[in-house]
Design a protein around this motif. Sequence first.
Motif: not given
Length: 836
Positions: A701-718
Amino acid sequence: MKKLLFLCLLTSIFVNSQNNIDLSYYLPQDISYNENIPTPESIINHQVGEWHVTHDKLVQYMYALANATDRITIEDRGKTFEGRPLLLLTITSKNNHQNIDAIREQHVDATNNNVNDDAESMPIVVYQGFSIHGNEASGSNAALLAAYYLAAAKGDYINDLLDNTVILFDPSYNPDGLQRFAYWANTNKSINLNPDPNDREYREVWPGGRTNHYWFDMNRDWLPVQLPESRARIKTFHSWLPNILTDHHEMGTNATFFFQPGIPSRTHPLTPKLNQKLTKSIGEFHAKALNKIGSLYYTEESYDDFYYGKGSTFPDINGSIGILFEQASSRGHIQESENGIITFPFTIRNQFTTALSTLDAAKNMRKEILNYQHNFYKNARSEASKEANKVLIFGDEKDAAKTYHLAEILKRQQIKFYDIKQDLNLGGKHFKKGYSFAVPKNQKNIRLINAMFEKRTTFQDSLFYDISAWSFPLAFNVDFVENASSSNLGSEVTDLKPKQGSVAKKSDYAYLMEWHEYYSPKILNSILNKGIRTKVALKQFSMNGKDYDYGTIMIPIQNQKLNATDLYNTLKDLAAESHVQVDAVSTGLTEGIDLGSRNFKTLIKPEIALLVGDGITSYDAGEIWHLLDTRFNMHVTKLDTKSIGRADLSRYNTIIIPNTRYLDKTNTEKLKDWAKNGGTIIGYRNTVKWLNDKEFIKLKFKKTDVPAKNISFEERSDFRGAQQIGGAIFEATLDRSHPINFGYKNDKIALFRNTTIFVEADSVSYRNPIQYTKNPLLSGYISKPNLEALSNTVPLQIKNIGRGKVVAFTDNTNFRAFWYGTNKLLMNAIFFRDEL
């Protein structure tokens, strides 16, 4: 201890109050009601909200009302799969009823003309529908009250409302699901109502009451129109073109009440901005009504108006205004929630209240909304006239049935289409007369045409409540060109008929049938069921001036149970039933493999089990059941996951495992032993990971791991949501010589995908019969990291396990019954399993 005593006291108060509820809890009390109109209780023998109304009682009450008042007429528009009536009540004033046909014609005519002089006097048309998800039952229970109110209320307000409104009243969008859920809730109800969420009353058994008979979510079928319930309501919709359509739902118990508009950035670009503005104005009437009874609510959150296959969004592309209501669900009769004890009557009252506020909005905004619909079509015709010479052409020169079924959807959606004048070569594609249709863009429903045929890859928002792509030519895997010339138009198709199947003549040697036609599996299944010996060609060949492709079916005359005449008559009947052409040949000599070649392999009748029950996604299972049962007339044993241990699996040569994440150890080992002994397992979606984890198959399997850079707590779900593939369409290449691809004439295919399961290609190229292209996105949303990961991966792997096989599909080939273009991949896995 004090908290427990308080909860017990509170529960006691709510239980007693629910048992004492009467109509005054629900109905406006500032008016009087006609005593000659039967109340719900007088017909269904319980107060609204005391029990969950069963569909038969709902029907009984609607007929009782129609018989008691001249405000209501009732019609039965058809039947569900389980034979329940699909009722529609037309509710308006007596005078309007006397002229109802003229009113409907006048209303529709206003959408066909550039001048509208009748908005001052015309009634507004409101379609009110309830509980398309059967276990979201407060809607249909509220329908009892709304129908009673409209039949019995007296006074100037109701008279004015009915004089100026035609209400198309659909008390149950989903009769089969409603009946299933009412049975569950009622049979688990206690005399002493228990709000504990752990009680069995609030834990439906699989598959639950949400879906219809074949476990479809019918609130996704407004655009493709594959189900009988949808076909009835879409026919009504286009017959009337209502100005407002309401769709009453439920959501999680800990929520409050939602009404549209949804999230503004997630509105489909083809929807006019004025539509959302009017939706918001209508919402002010809901807010006022809910304020009056003290109910909490919210709007412009959670839900969207993007996918046009939903009841609240489909109207938006048809000049109407769709409105979604979502009520926090009691899921039974009373349940604890974050907002206190929520009772079934409370949920019903909110639905009833907003049903009335919708009508109040329609009454007060009548002229504005009538003019909006008139201008919607006026503007649409103007847009269409600018493309007066442009035509869309689609077809498949080898598959008339698939083309027919796409045209059938267009016909149901009131889109005009034409035969082509003659065979055409356009854009490197061949369109055969009789196997192709042309859709002129210069017509009233141009916006609906664009919505059905578009391929969109750029979006304002990266989150979707439902799928982000549904392009019908891609879903049907038909050849398609845009912007062809109108000079190619033949006659308009007004009487759409499927292609006739036949056997060319009687043979004393053999019959041949190509595998391209959609219903080829249907006739092959019937042939095998009759014990007729049949073979499949693994290579191409030619004879009598005709080229026969991979997967051609051959039926020899000799050594059959039937004599030559009986075999001919049997095949002739089956060909007619299945709309398939069968050729008669008189020799075994061909250009290529001869008919006696070892490259013709004998086929064995499929014996299929489909895993259902706990742990299996019911939508996926239902789509497969529906496909095999209703289209190909194939027996399929629905094998419950609880019964695997006791079942004799040797009865089956194929077991299909729809989407699942878990089966217990005993069942796992039994399935593995069965497969090693020669069985074929076909697994879908998360089942692929399970098959790999349990060592049925080895995959990378290929996996994607996108780091949450410059993401606020409010934006985490989006942020997390944007990494999902909610439903998009991708291009893959085919090795047409592989049996999994028999019946496909092109070397490219469009695949639906809504998983992030990325399987690396096998190092041996011929083990990758289907492989995504380097840049595979055709339509829909996918994040850049996921698109990069998907590139050149495979949606399918086939591996041996002992003497058996495992066929692993990362995504659904049978999506929502309208993805005709990939159904044959499953059928090939079933019929040609020994050759994969």
